[in-house]
Motif scaffolding. Structure first.
Motif, PDB file in Angstrom:
ATOM      1  N   ALA A 352       0.820  -1.208   0.000  1.00 41.77           N
ATOM      2  CA  ALA A 352       0.000   0.000   0.000  1.00 41.77           C
ATOM      3  C   ALA A 352       0.855   1.260   0.000  1.00 41.77           C
ATOM      4  O   ALA A 352       1.874   1.336   0.698  1.00 41.77           O
ATOM      5  CB  ALA A 352      -0.918   0.001   1.222  1.00 41.77           C
ATOM      6  N   ARG A 353       0.444   2.224  -0.777  1.00 45.50           N
ATOM      7  CA  ARG A 353       1.121   3.524  -0.822  1.00 45.50           C
ATOM      8  C   ARG A 353       0.745   4.348   0.400  1.00 45.50           C
ATOM      9  O   ARG A 353      -0.369   4.249   0.908  1.00 45.50           O
ATOM     10  CB  ARG A 353       0.745   4.284  -2.090  1.00 45.50           C
ATOM     11  N   VAL A 354       1.653   5.177   0.839  1.00 50.42           N
ATOM     12  CA  VAL A 354       1.391   6.120   1.936  1.00 50.42           C
ATOM     13  C   VAL A 354       1.110   7.475   1.314  1.00 50.42           C
ATOM     14  O   VAL A 354       1.974   8.063   0.663  1.00 50.42           O
ATOM     15  CB  VAL A 354       2.602   6.198   2.891  1.00 50.42           C
ATOM     16  N   GLU A 355      -0.107   7.957   1.492  1.00 49.51           N
ATOM     17  CA  GLU A 355      -0.510   9.220   0.874  1.00 49.51           C
ATOM     18  C   GLU A 355      -0.386  10.403   1.825  1.00 49.51           C
ATOM     19  O   GLU A 355      -0.307  11.545   1.382  1.00 49.51           O
ATOM     20  CB  GLU A 355      -1.954   9.126   0.369  1.00 49.51           C
ATOM     21  N   SER A 356      -0.410  10.130   3.134  1.00 48.41           N
ATOM     22  CA  SER A 356      -0.245  11.202   4.117  1.00 48.41           C
ATOM     23  C   SER A 356       0.245  10.603   5.422  1.00 48.41           C
ATOM     24  O   SER A 356       0.047   9.412   5.677  1.00 48.41           O
ATOM     25  CB  SER A 356      -1.566  11.954   4.355  1.00 48.41           C
ATOM     26  N   THR A 433       7.166   5.304  -0.595  1.00 50.40           N
ATOM     27  CA  THR A 433       6.207   6.397  -0.472  1.00 50.40           C
ATOM     28  C   THR A 433       6.187   6.951   0.953  1.00 50.40           C
ATOM     29  O   THR A 433       5.944   8.139   1.161  1.00 50.40           O
ATOM     30  CB  THR A 433       4.802   5.930  -0.872  1.00 50.40           C
ATOM     31  N   TYR A 434       6.460   6.092   1.942  1.00 56.28           N
ATOM     32  CA  TYR A 434       6.551   6.559   3.337  1.00 56.28           C
ATOM     33  C   TYR A 434       7.711   7.540   3.503  1.00 56.28           C
ATOM     34  O   TYR A 434       7.588   8.555   4.196  1.00 56.28           O
ATOM     35  CB  TYR A 434       6.713   5.345   4.252  1.00 56.28           C
ATOM     36  N   ARG A 515      11.810  19.893   2.615  1.00 57.58           N
ATOM     37  CA  ARG A 515      10.897  18.786   2.357  1.00 57.58           C
ATOM     38  C   ARG A 515       9.706  18.780   3.318  1.00 57.58           C
ATOM     39  O   ARG A 515       8.767  18.002   3.115  1.00 57.58           O
ATOM     40  CB  ARG A 515      11.657  17.456   2.476  1.00 57.58           C
ATOM     41  N   ASP A 516       9.776  19.597   4.354  1.00 61.29           N
ATOM     42  CA  ASP A 516       8.707  19.685   5.343  1.00 61.29           C
ATOM     43  C   ASP A 516       8.265  18.299   5.809  1.00 61.29           C
ATOM     44  O   ASP A 516       7.103  17.905   5.666  1.00 61.29           O
ATOM     45  CB  ASP A 516       7.505  20.441   4.762  1.00 61.29           C
ATOM     46  N   PRO A 517       9.183  17.504   6.382  1.00 66.70           N
ATOM     47  CA  PRO A 517       8.856  16.122   6.746  1.00 66.70           C
ATOM     48  C   PRO A 517       7.941  16.053   7.952  1.00 66.70           C
ATOM     49  O   PRO A 517       7.894  16.965   8.768  1.00 66.70           O
ATOM     50  CB  PRO A 517      10.228  15.525   7.067  1.00 66.70           C
ATOM     51  N   ARG A 518       7.208  14.946   8.078  1.00 65.14           N
ATOM     52  CA  ARG A 518       6.395  14.714   9.264  1.00 65.14           C
ATOM     53  C   ARG A 518       7.165  13.910  10.303  1.00 65.14           C
ATOM     54  O   ARG A 518       6.880  13.964  11.496  1.00 65.14           O
ATOM     55  CB  ARG A 518       5.104  13.953   8.910  1.00 65.14           C
ATOM     56  N   VAL A 519       8.138  13.100   9.824  1.00 66.17           N
ATOM     57  CA  VAL A 519       8.980  12.302  10.729  1.00 66.17           C
ATOM     58  C   VAL A 519      10.426  12.678  10.444  1.00 66.17           C
ATOM     59  O   VAL A 519      10.848  12.725   9.289  1.00 66.17           O
ATOM     60  CB  VAL A 519       8.765  10.784  10.515  1.00 66.17           C
ATOM     61  N   LEU A 520      11.177  12.945  11.500  1.00 65.20           N
ATOM     62  CA  LEU A 520      12.547  13.413  11.343  1.00 65.20           C
ATOM     63  C   LEU A 520      13.489  12.533  12.163  1.00 65.20           C
ATOM     64  O   LEU A 520      13.194  12.188  13.307  1.00 65.20           O
ATOM     65  CB  LEU A 520      12.646  14.864  11.820  1.00 65.20           C
ATOM     66  N   VAL A 521      14.616  12.169  11.560  1.00 67.67           N
ATOM     67  CA  VAL A 521      15.630  11.363  12.233  1.00 67.67           C
ATOM     68  C   VAL A 521      16.932  12.153  12.281  1.00 67.67           C
ATOM     69  O   VAL A 521      17.451  12.568  11.240  1.00 67.67           O
ATOM     70  CB  VAL A 521      15.855  10.021  11.500  1.00 67.67           C
ATOM     71  N   LEU A 522      17.445  12.370  13.495  1.00 65.53           N
ATOM     72  CA  LEU A 522      18.720  13.080  13.682  1.00 65.53           C
ATOM     73  C   LEU A 522      19.711  12.088  14.285  1.00 65.53           C
ATOM     74  O   LEU A 522      19.537  11.633  15.416  1.00 65.53           O
ATOM     75  CB  LEU A 522      18.540  14.278  14.620  1.00 65.53           C
ATOM     76  N   ASP A 523      20.731  11.743  13.512  1.00 64.39           N
ATOM     77  CA  ASP A 523      21.688  10.734  13.947  1.00 64.39           C
ATOM     78  C   ASP A 523      23.046  11.388  14.197  1.00 64.39           C
ATOM     79  O   ASP A 523      23.821  11.599  13.273  1.00 64.39           O
ATOM     80  CB  ASP A 523      21.804   9.642  12.876  1.00 64.39           C
ATOM     81  N   GLU A 524      23.305  11.720  15.446  1.00 65.64           N
ATOM     82  CA  GLU A 524      24.577  12.362  15.823  1.00 65.64           C
ATOM     83  C   GLU A 524      24.847  13.607  14.980  1.00 65.64           C
ATOM     84  O   GLU A 524      25.951  13.821  14.484  1.00 65.64           O
ATOM     85  CB  GLU A 524      25.735  11.371  15.660  1.00 65.64           C
TER      86      GLU A 524
END
Length: 599
Positions: A352-356, A433-434, A515-524
């Motif tokens: 399944a595609r992630v649309e939002s 898509t996620y 990109r205005d992300p909804r989920v953000l990952v900061l790795d060091e």
């Protein structure tokens, strides 16, 4: 909030999308056949053209014999003109036919190379991050560039040399069989034997060539070492020492090269003497047969047989000489096949595609064990992150923090438990898509050799100037971009070589912001920066995390103490969860880590 999901739509496949299914490691010729399948009509035409354009090679002895017989036997003069006319005609048409042949063959080879390179690049994009962590990028680059080039060269050389030798052999033997059939058995035995003899002599040179190659490789290593050590050499006044080491290798290369040249000369001369001796014997034998009338052959036949012996022996030698070229090319096909048939793929087909994305992340009893040792890197990890919440992961090296981030990004899949995105199991989602709703700011910014504009807007298509400038401003990057010679269009060099660590990191933050992300990952994201750069980056990160679900791994206290929750990990498990003040007060794992965090 319900997320819109839809089946991943099928897209038209290019001819090379399923090349991996055609690959068989034990039969690389089959792979080549599949690669050339779209051009099989052009290749057949190229072969037909080559047979015609190459005909002077095997027709010349026959025409020469015909002209000689007319002269010796005082036959009709028209025979000379007819023979000469035929030869001139096939010589004149050679030029346009050769251009046509090159266009057909070269176009097919180039298309094959492009198809193979595209298939390799597509496969690399499909292979898992685990595969890429095991296989060096330089190895993959060599497969795309050098291995494909070796395949192209193999096909080109075997086509030009091999096809010419085969056509000459077949044409010559047919002429002999029709005109002087009594000599055909002699040629079928003597010509291959002569070719094998020449190749045997050449084979004796292999060890000497390998010795010379090793000396050249040693010289290359010495020169590379010398250039690397130039700063040390200059600083300590060791120029003479460095040159002495290189001079030693140069003398060894010179000596090995002279030995190789001498032996090459000996074998070349010996092969030439043997071949020409056999040619003289062929000429003498056929002449004696004609002189004594033992067989019905003419003086022209004698000359033709002598000429064909040299030509056909050369063709056999050429075919035998193609063996190392074919071996190298087919080995390159196998090398490419290691990527094309690699099973370690990230499977998104039909999901399944992630649309939002709202931003709720739930880890439910998640565990992960690496296949190499079977040891669990993460075990029983259960955590729920609310939309807009910042979660900091801390712990000693090997605690499992990076594994959790890789699970969140989807680089690896849980071996137990599940991860939910806004209530939906991520195992059923198309992760491509996620990731449109996710951004990662790693410890070392990944930049390419292009302009600042290209790096920040990478993959975004047309981005308006206002959005780009706002992202750079929020990332605290404008303060140095405005000072660069060409501003946004300044080329920053490979891996951003012209920028400092802090500048590169701020561009990475700008890339994430735009990109205005909804989920953000900061790795060091701040571990390799000085204090001033860290302050600028930390200010930019504060803007970046606002309103987003954030997972952060960091050693510096300033990066994590403002998190909504801090998750202290130990041995792949969650040891404790709380705010900075709460965890310091309990005196547990987090408090024990604090001496390593400068305040």
């Amino acid at each position: 909030m319900k997320k819109a999901l839809s089946p991943l739509s099928a897209e038209p496949l290019a001819p090379f999308d399923h090349l991996d299914h055609r690959y068989r490691g034990e039969n690389p010729v089959r792979t080549l056949g599949h690669l050339f399948r779209p051009d099989r009509g052009r290749l057949a035409l190229a072969v037909a053209i080559f047979v015609v354009k190459h005909s002077p090679i095997w027709l010349l002895p026959l025409i020469t014999a015909t002209v000689l017989d007319v002269v010796v036997q005082h036959g009709p003069e028209s025979g000379i003109w007819k023979a000469s006319g035929v030869l001139l005609f096939i010589l004149v048409i050679n030029y346009p036919l050769h251009q046509w042949y090159v266009r057909c063959l070269a176009g097919s080879i180039r298309r094959m190379g492009t198809t193979l390179r595209s298939a390799l690049c597509r496969r690399m994009q499909q292979l898992s991050i685990g595969y890429h962590s095991r296989v060096s990028s330089s190895v993959l680059q060599a497969k795309v560039v050098r291995d494909v080039e070796a395949v192209e060269q193999m096909v080109q050389q075997s086509s030009d040399m091999g096809l010419g030798a085969v056509v000459t052999l077949i044409g010559g033997l047919v002429v002999i069989g029709v005109r002087v059939p009594e000599f055909l058995p002699v040629f079928l035995v003597v010509v291959p034997a002569s070719g094998f003899l020449v190749m045997k002599l050449r084979g004796r040179l292999r060890s000497h060539n390998e010795s010379f190659r090793r000396e050249v490789e040693q010289l290359s290593s010495r020169v590379g070492e010398m250039t690397t050590l130039i700063p040390i050499t200059r600083a300590h006044g060791l120029e003479r020492t460095a040159l002495g080491r290189v001079d030693g290798s140069l003398r060894q290369v010179f000596a090995a090269g002279m030995r190789l040249d001498t032996i090459n000369g000996r074998f070349a001369s010996l092969a030439w003497v043997i071949l020409n001796t056999l040619g003289v014997l062929c000429l003498t034998g056929s002449a004696l047969v004609a002189y004594h009338g033992w067989m019905d052959i003419t003086p022209g036949d004698v000359v033709m047989l002598s000429s064909f012996f040299t030509v056909l022996t050369g063709s056999v030698t050429t075919l035998l000489g193609l063996a190392p070229i074919l071996t190298k090319g087919l080995e390159s096909v196998r090398s490419a096949g290691e990527v094309l048939q690699a099973p370690d793929l990230e499977n998104n087909a039909g999901k399944a595609r992630v649309e939002s994305v709202v931003g709720r992340i739930d880890f439910e009893g998640v565990g992960f064990a690496y296949e190499e040792d079977g040891k669990s890197a993460v075990d029983g990890f259960t955590l729920s992150a609310r939309p807009g919440e910042t979660i900091a992961l801390v712990g000693a090296s090997g605690a499992g923090k990076s594994t959790v981030l890789n699970l969140l990004i989807g680089f690896i899949r849980p071996t137990s438990g599940r991860i939910l995105l806004d209530g939906t199991d991520m195992a059923g989602l198309d992760l491509r898509t996620y990731r449109r709703f996710l951004s990662v700011v790693p410890q070392e910014s990944i930049l390419f050799e292009g302009s600042i504009r290209d790096n920040v807007t990478y993959g975004m298509g047309d981005t308006d100037e206002e959005t780009l400038m706002r992202a750079l401003r929020d990332a605290n990057a404008l303060e140095f971009v405005d000072r660069l010679p060409r501003g946004l269009d300044t080329v920053i060099g490979e891996h951003g070589a012209q920028l400092s660590g802090g500048q590169k990191q701020r561009l990475a933050i700008a890339r994430a912001l735009i990109r205005d992300p909804r989920v953000l990952v900061l790795d060091e994201a701040t571990s390799a920066l000085d204090n001033r750069s860290e302050a600028l980056v930390q200010e930019a990160l504060t803007r970046l995390v606002h309103g987003r679900t954030v997972f952060v791994v960091a050693h510096r206290l300033s990066t994590i103490q403002g998190a909504d929750r801090i998750v202290a990990m130990q041995g792949g498990r969650i040891a404790e969860v709380g705010t900075h003040e709460e965890l310091l007060g309990t005196g547990g794992v987090y408090a024990g880590l604090q001496p390593a965090h400068p305040r």
